[in-house]
Design a protein around this motif. Structure first.
Motif, PDB file in Angstrom:
ATOM      1  N   MET A 165     -16.975 -19.900  48.863  1.00 54.30           N
ATOM      2  CA  MET A 165     -16.723 -19.602  50.276  1.00 54.30           C
ATOM      3  C   MET A 165     -17.584 -20.541  51.131  1.00 54.30           C
ATOM      4  O   MET A 165     -18.653 -20.162  51.605  1.00 54.30           O
ATOM      5  CB  MET A 165     -17.047 -18.137  50.569  1.00 54.30           C
ATOM      6  CG  MET A 165     -16.103 -17.153  49.874  1.00 54.30           C
ATOM      7  SD  MET A 165     -16.607 -15.428  50.018  1.00 54.30           S
ATOM      8  CE  MET A 165     -17.929 -15.380  48.792  1.00 54.30           C
ATOM      9  N   PRO A 166     -17.131 -21.787  51.334  1.00 56.24           N
ATOM     10  CA  PRO A 166     -17.932 -22.752  52.093  1.00 56.24           C
ATOM     11  C   PRO A 166     -17.801 -22.534  53.597  1.00 56.24           C
ATOM     12  O   PRO A 166     -16.886 -21.850  54.066  1.00 56.24           O
ATOM     13  CB  PRO A 166     -17.317 -24.087  51.692  1.00 56.24           C
ATOM     14  CG  PRO A 166     -15.873 -23.754  51.464  1.00 56.24           C
ATOM     15  CD  PRO A 166     -15.865 -22.370  50.864  1.00 56.24           C
ATOM     16  N   SER A 167     -18.696 -23.139  54.358  1.00 58.03           N
ATOM     17  CA  SER A 167     -18.609 -23.151  55.817  1.00 58.03           C
ATOM     18  C   SER A 167     -19.000 -24.539  56.303  1.00 58.03           C
ATOM     19  O   SER A 167     -19.690 -25.295  55.606  1.00 58.03           O
ATOM     20  CB  SER A 167     -19.522 -22.085  56.435  1.00 58.03           C
ATOM     21  OG  SER A 167     -20.863 -22.271  56.016  1.00 58.03           O
ATOM     22  N   ASP A 224     -20.051 -22.087  63.072  1.00 58.15           N
ATOM     23  CA  ASP A 224     -19.056 -22.512  62.096  1.00 58.15           C
ATOM     24  C   ASP A 224     -17.809 -23.044  62.804  1.00 58.15           C
ATOM     25  O   ASP A 224     -17.408 -22.565  63.864  1.00 58.15           O
ATOM     26  CB  ASP A 224     -18.642 -21.328  61.203  1.00 58.15           C
ATOM     27  CG  ASP A 224     -19.732 -20.946  60.223  1.00 58.15           C
ATOM     28  OD1 ASP A 224     -20.775 -21.619  60.226  1.00 58.15           O
ATOM     29  OD2 ASP A 224     -19.523 -19.976  59.485  1.00 58.15           O
ATOM     30  N   GLU A 237     -10.671 -21.307  57.483  1.00 61.34           N
ATOM     31  CA  GLU A 237     -11.621 -20.597  56.632  1.00 61.34           C
ATOM     32  C   GLU A 237     -11.132 -20.604  55.186  1.00 61.34           C
ATOM     33  O   GLU A 237      -9.955 -20.366  54.913  1.00 61.34           O
ATOM     34  CB  GLU A 237     -11.765 -19.156  57.125  1.00 61.34           C
ATOM     35  CG  GLU A 237     -12.801 -18.346  56.340  1.00 61.34           C
ATOM     36  CD  GLU A 237     -12.907 -16.918  56.830  1.00 61.34           C
ATOM     37  OE1 GLU A 237     -13.869 -16.228  56.444  1.00 61.34           O
ATOM     38  OE2 GLU A 237     -12.031 -16.480  57.607  1.00 61.34           O
ATOM     39  N   LYS A 254     -11.665 -19.150  51.288  1.00 56.30           N
ATOM     40  CA  LYS A 254     -12.202 -18.229  50.290  1.00 56.30           C
ATOM     41  C   LYS A 254     -11.330 -18.372  49.052  1.00 56.30           C
ATOM     42  O   LYS A 254     -10.131 -18.085  49.099  1.00 56.30           O
ATOM     43  CB  LYS A 254     -12.175 -16.781  50.791  1.00 56.30           C
ATOM     44  CG  LYS A 254     -13.091 -16.507  51.974  1.00 56.30           C
ATOM     45  CD  LYS A 254     -13.020 -15.043  52.400  1.00 56.30           C
ATOM     46  CE  LYS A 254     -13.957 -14.754  53.559  1.00 56.30           C
ATOM     47  NZ  LYS A 254     -13.911 -13.322  53.977  1.00 56.30           N
ATOM     48  N   VAL A 269     -21.553 -17.058  42.553  1.00 53.37           N
ATOM     49  CA  VAL A 269     -20.847 -17.180  43.830  1.00 53.37           C
ATOM     50  C   VAL A 269     -21.525 -18.267  44.644  1.00 53.37           C
ATOM     51  O   VAL A 269     -22.751 -18.308  44.741  1.00 53.37           O
ATOM     52  CB  VAL A 269     -20.847 -15.846  44.606  1.00 53.37           C
ATOM     53  CG1 VAL A 269     -20.206 -16.022  45.978  1.00 53.37           C
ATOM     54  CG2 VAL A 269     -20.120 -14.767  43.807  1.00 53.37           C
ATOM     55  N   TYR A 270     -20.721 -19.171  45.253  1.00 55.85           N
ATOM     56  CA  TYR A 270     -21.258 -20.329  45.968  1.00 55.85           C
ATOM     57  C   TYR A 270     -20.795 -20.296  47.426  1.00 55.85           C
ATOM     58  O   TYR A 270     -19.605 -20.117  47.715  1.00 55.85           O
ATOM     59  CB  TYR A 270     -20.779 -21.628  45.307  1.00 55.85           C
ATOM     60  CG  TYR A 270     -21.218 -21.720  43.861  1.00 55.85           C
ATOM     61  CD1 TYR A 270     -22.432 -22.313  43.530  1.00 55.85           C
ATOM     62  CD2 TYR A 270     -20.427 -21.191  42.847  1.00 55.85           C
ATOM     63  CE1 TYR A 270     -22.849 -22.378  42.206  1.00 55.85           C
ATOM     64  CE2 TYR A 270     -20.837 -21.247  41.530  1.00 55.85           C
ATOM     65  CZ  TYR A 270     -22.050 -21.849  41.205  1.00 55.85           C
ATOM     66  OH  TYR A 270     -22.468 -21.914  39.900  1.00 55.85           O
ATOM     67  N   LYS A 271     -21.776 -20.474  48.339  1.00 58.46           N
ATOM     68  CA  LYS A 271     -21.500 -20.498  49.780  1.00 58.46           C
ATOM     69  C   LYS A 271     -22.196 -21.706  50.408  1.00 58.46           C
ATOM     70  O   LYS A 271     -23.108 -21.571  51.212  1.00 58.46           O
ATOM     71  CB  LYS A 271     -21.986 -19.204  50.437  1.00 58.46           C
ATOM     72  CG  LYS A 271     -21.310 -17.946  49.919  1.00 58.46           C
ATOM     73  CD  LYS A 271     -21.833 -16.698  50.634  1.00 58.46           C
ATOM     74  CE  LYS A 271     -21.132 -15.443  50.140  1.00 58.46           C
ATOM     75  NZ  LYS A 271     -21.623 -14.214  50.847  1.00 58.46           N
TER      76      LYS A 271
END
Length: 554
Positions: A234-236, A245, A274, A276, A306-308
């Motif tokens: 879930m990158p921003s 964002d 966005e 996900k 989990v990667y953000k």
């Protein structure tokens, strides 16, 4: 010949129906802007037929289709390098393409092979599905091999197709470029037979859709799996460090497998707004972007994690409102070029672009007027500017006599040149247009409108100031001469007065036994040339301004 003009429009419409209709497909239209496009079909330049056909077809294209526009031969005479991607593939580009085609000059050679290659590369044909539509009225003149290129693109492309419209080519000429389409699984359309094209259009557009396949039987319920996170990636993305964002669907994500040497491998996905999603364990390269600004990161995904990640673009936003003159409304006809650190992009009308921070060079063009401004843009900053080009507007029409009938013919041409002559006695050409109500945006200056209508050529001086809105009326002082010479090989019009050597000046010649021309008022001689080496015959005629003269030479 008018059938050919209608066939070209139908051919391009067919391509738009069969190719443009798939939203997943990116398309670049390539228009032949070589000098041969000045040739006329039924008294109308081929370039005008192409412009009108493009405008008609693009009105029916769905707004979310990503269409680009490329041309060759429109800036330099005799150059095989004169190829330009004028409008990059993007949604809602119809008006931009029409405006670009309408303002284009037709000058040079025909490097069609190189143009198709460049268009394929611009579409990233080795990575994505891509389509190129080539509209040409001539064959390759720069040494390229379109047949070989077609095989190359088919072999190396993911799903590449080239459709080719042969505009006024003979059957033998068409065979020399049809291979480009055939070698990529595309279509070659000979724009010379209206009936065949209409039948194809009915078959592909009007044919009823097949009945939907029956719903498959439901699959058995899968065995329960251990609980796991719904998403693991879930990158921003932000324009500047600490900024909000960017997630208004103006940003995009590109995800690639990473090769062992750290380079990009196969593309996994492209998503907008966005994101996900869940990625399989492995090494990836992720590109985050907003409009023209982008940054990439390498990512190693492990099971159960989990990667953000945060992507900082170091970019800002430019909003440019172009105006023809001070106090004028925003111009929808303006071309706005952004030159930012590391690249450039073009918009039309009211323009907004997110670009890398730094020095920005913004060029706004309206008609023949251009102005450039430099803007310093910091990361996270939004700069909004009104840019005034400083041009006036002129609408040109021609009349047979002062206060008489308006010359309403699309083959009539207007060339705008500067009034002041250069040292060699010539004048600088500024703009061209055809037909009644020809519109020009011009910088303040003194000009001459050179109006050409068949044999009649008239020069009309006028001046423009910024903010002007002029109606320029050109008096042709001409009439119409209708000539008939039954059984003639050709018909020629000569001046009635002989020169010192006893010769008359030839004003024009047409093959066949009938001819009609707009011609300055005066006295002339119409000559009938025989095809059987018989004796030529001539008849004098007087043409009056605003009137029709008919003459038959037996």
């Amino acid at each position: 010949m008018m059938r050919l003009a209608r066939s070209v429009a139908t051919a391009i419409l067919l391509l738009s129906t069969t190719t443009f209709g798939f939203a997943a497909n990116k398309v670049i239209i390539i228009l032949d802007a070589s000098g041969s496009m000045w040739a006329q079909i039924d008294g109308k330049p081929k370039l005008e037929i192409a412009r009108e056909s493009l405008r008609t077809v693009l009105q029916s294209v769905p707004g979310d289709d990503e269409i680009g526009f490329m041309a060759y031969g429109h800036r330099q005479k005799g150059s095989c390098e004169d190829i330009e991607l004028i409008v990059p593939p993007q949604a809602g580009s119809a008006s931009a393409i029409s405006a670009a085609a309408d303002s284009m000059k037709f000058l040079g050679k025909t490097p069609l092979t190189a143009a198709v290659k460049q268009a394929a590369e611009a579409l990233k044909y080795t990575e994505d599905k891509a389509t190129v539509v080539l509209i040409t009225d001539g064959l390759e003149t720069c040494g390229g091999d379109p047949c070989a290129l077609g095989k190359e693109l088919e072999a190396s492309g993911v799903d590449f197709t080239a459709d080719v419209v042969g505009f006024g080519l003979t059957a033998d000429e068409g065979k020399q470029i049809a291979c480009l389409a055939e070698n990529t699984g595309g279509k070659y359309i000979q724009a010379s037979d209206e009936k065949a094209l209409q039948e194809a259009l009915v078959e592909t557009v009007a044919a009823p859709a097949p009945a939907p396949a029956p719903e498959p039987a439901p699959a058995p319920a899968p065995a329960p799996e251990p609980a796991k996170p719904e998403f693991n990636f879930m990158p921003s993305v932000v324009l500047a460090e600490g900024g909000p964002d960017v997630s208004d669907n103006s940003n995009a994500w590109e995800i690639y497998k990473a090769n062992a040497d750290g380079t990009r491998g196969d593309q996994v996905m492209t998503e907008y707004g966005e994101l996900k999603t869940s990625l399989e364990p492995g090494d990836y390269i992720v590109v985050g972007r907003a409009d023209e600004a982008k940054v990439e990161q390498k990512l190693k995904v492990e099971a159960g994690q989990v990667y953000k990640p945060l992507f900082t673009l170091n970019a800002g936003t430019l909003i440019i409102h172009p105006h023809a003159s001070q106090g004028a409304e925003i111009s929808g006809e303006a071309r706005v070029d952004f030159a930012y650190p590391g690249g450039s992009t073009t918009h039309y009308g009211d323009a907004k672009a997110t670009v890398p921070a730094g020095e920005q060079k913004v060029t706004v063009q309206i008609g023949a007027g251009t102005v450039t401004e430099t803007v310093q843009l910091a990361a996270g900053q939004t700069v909004e500017k009104d840019i005034v080009v400083g041009v006036g507007h002129a609408v040109l029409n021609a009349y047979y006599t002062a206060g008489g009938d308006k010359a309403d013919n699309s083959g009539m041409g207007f060339e705008i040149v500067k009034a002041k002559k250069k040292i060699d006695g010539t004048r600088e050409s500024v703009e061209h247009s055809y037909g009644p109500d020809s519109k020009f945006w011009l910088p303040p200056d003194d000009y001459v409108a050179i109006t050409t209508f068949d044999i009649a050529v008239v020069e009309q001086p006028f001046s423009i100031k910024a903010g002007d809105n002029q109606d320029v009326k050109v008096t042709l002082d001409a009439g119409v001469l209708a000539m008939s010479a039954p059984g003639a090989y050709s018909i020629e019009v000569l001046s009635s007065k002989k020169d010192i050597e006893g010769k008359r000046k030839s004003l024009g010649l047409s093959y066949g036994d009938s001819w009609q021309q707009t011609i300055p008022a005066g006295d002339y001689v119409v000559v009938r040339h025989a095809s059987d080496q018989g004796q030529d015959k001539e008849t004098p005629v007087t043409v009056k301004a605003g009137e029709r003269a008919e003459v038959t030479v037996q």
